[in-house]
Design a protein around this motif. Structure first.
Motif, short mmCIF file in Angstrom:
data_model
loop_
_atom_site.label_atom_id
_atom_site.label_comp_id
_atom_site.label_asym_id
_atom_site.label_seq_id
_atom_site.Cartn_x
_atom_site.Cartn_y
_atom_site.Cartn_z
N VAL A 1 38.28 50.41 50.71
CA VAL A 1 37.64 49.10 50.86
C VAL A 1 36.39 49.11 50.00
O VAL A 1 35.56 50.02 50.11
CB VAL A 1 37.29 48.81 52.33
CG1 VAL A 1 36.73 47.39 52.46
CG2 VAL A 1 38.50 48.99 53.24
N THR A 2 36.27 48.09 49.13
CA THR A 2 35.20 48.07 48.13
C THR A 2 34.57 46.68 48.07
O THR A 2 35.29 45.68 48.02
CB THR A 2 35.77 48.42 46.73
OG1 THR A 2 36.54 49.61 46.82
CG2 THR A 2 34.65 48.60 45.72
N PRO A 3 33.23 46.58 48.05
CA PRO A 3 32.61 45.27 47.81
C PRO A 3 33.06 44.72 46.47
O PRO A 3 33.23 45.48 45.50
CB PRO A 3 31.11 45.59 47.79
CG PRO A 3 30.98 46.86 48.56
CD PRO A 3 32.23 47.64 48.28
N GLU A 4 33.25 43.41 46.41
CA GLU A 4 33.78 42.84 45.17
C GLU A 4 32.70 42.38 44.20
O GLU A 4 33.01 42.08 43.04
CB GLU A 4 34.72 41.67 45.48
CG GLU A 4 34.04 40.47 46.08
CD GLU A 4 35.02 39.33 46.35
OE1 GLU A 4 34.55 38.20 46.53
OE2 GLU A 4 36.23 39.58 46.39
N ASP A 5 31.43 42.35 44.63
CA ASP A 5 30.40 41.81 43.74
C ASP A 5 29.47 42.88 43.18
O ASP A 5 29.33 43.02 41.98
CB ASP A 5 29.61 40.70 44.44
CG ASP A 5 29.15 41.08 45.84
OD1 ASP A 5 29.36 42.25 46.25
OD2 ASP A 5 28.57 40.23 46.53
#
Length: 312
Positions: free
Chosen positions: A264-268
């Motif tokens: 799970v990775t932040p997209e910004d």
């Protein structure tokens, strides 16, 4: 001992949003102050690599992103509510979240970039380099930041005009006479300007509706804050067991199902992936289980909006 532990640092704008929500709900909470920039050796064991601020810990459960923290606070402490009935004027939960996402992108980024550009010569080089890496740049370019300050200021005024108009509809808060998630999301970018970039000066002068509202939100304060050492928080996680997995909201049949290994990775920005096994997933949130060598089993909970889930 109170169950809520907030990992944060005092000058973090998103942490200010969380602190105000805790104050609005009249809660007592433990404060663990983490470093402003990486490395964060007393936070990484809990999050598996996520290093944005703040993070809320309850036992061996870790909640990231202030919008998910708001939902979890609401679930555990429903009154006073962050999602009032008159929030239906904004489209209910979805409308409040949509406005919050607008505030935390279209208002937050110009505010932060303008304040940092204005004060670039005075900021620690370590902070500038860390934030450059979080945004995918190879290094900090102070002169380029300073040159971009007028553009950031223009973007900031455009966003403030939208906020001021939204607050000119005869209500005390954005969507009625009771505060909601949207108010706390819109408040903290202005707080950052006033507290971490004091010399930017004068940007709020023409926005009288926003000025009056800003004072009302500020009065919720932070609740009762109890200082805690990072090692004590880690010990609590080590001795606890994550709560049984719970699916919150509409099911997502197309997403990785429980038992699947994912990242799970932040997209910004701050795109540090966290790896683990899905325990619960919906269109609103995903929970993953990971094993830390020192702490044992940890559950990390993310919102779906703003995060990318990939097979590991």
């Amino acid at each position: 001992m109170t169950e809520i532990i907030l990992h944060h640092y005092d000058s973090s704008p998103f942490a200010e949003k969380a602190r105000l929500m805790l104050g609005f709900k009249g809660l007592t909470w433990n404060s663990v102050v983490q470093p402003i920039w990486a490395p964060k050796p007393k936070l990484t064991p809990l999050t598996g690599g996520y290093r944005r601020t703040p993070v809320m810990q309850i036992g061996a459960d870790v909640y990231v992103d202030t919008n998910l923290i708001a939902e979890e606070l609401e679930r555990r402490h429903p009154q006073p509510t962050l999602f009032p009935e008159n929030g239906t004027a904004a489209g209910g939960w979805g409308g409040l979240l949509a406005f919050s996402l607008w505030a935390e992108r279209m208002l937050f980024w110009p505010a932060v970039r303008y304040a940092m550009a204005f004060n670039a010569d005075k900021l620690p080089p370590e902070l500038l380099e860390d934030r450059a890496r979080m945004n995918g740049a190879p290094r900090a370019d102070v002169e380029r930041m300073k040159a971009a300050a007028p553009m950031f200021k223009e973007q900031l005024h455009n966003a403030l005009a939208v906020l001021d108009d939204a607050l000119g509809q005869g209500t005390l808060y954005l969507f009625g006479d009771e505060p909601s998630l949207a108010d706390f999301a819109a408040y903290h970018p202005i707080w950052f300007l006033e507290n971490n970039g004091r010399k930017v000066g004068g940007v709020m002068a023409e926005y009288l509706n926003a000025q009056a509202w800003n004072g009302r939100v500020r009065e919720f304060r932070h609740g009762t804050r109890i200082e805690m050492e990072p090692d004590a928080a880690l010990a609590i996680a080590r001795e606890a067991t994550p709560l049984p997995p719970e699916t919150v909201g509409e099911a997502d049949d197309n997403a990785p199902q429980p038992g699947t290994s994912v990242t799970v990775t932040p997209e910004d920005f701050g795109k540090d992936p966290v790896a683990g096994e899905v325990t619960a997933i919906s269109r609103r949130r995903i929970s993953i289980r990971r094993e830390d060598p020192a702490l044992g089993e940890i559950a990390v909970h993310f919102p779906r909006i703003g995060y990318v889930v990939r097979p590991a």
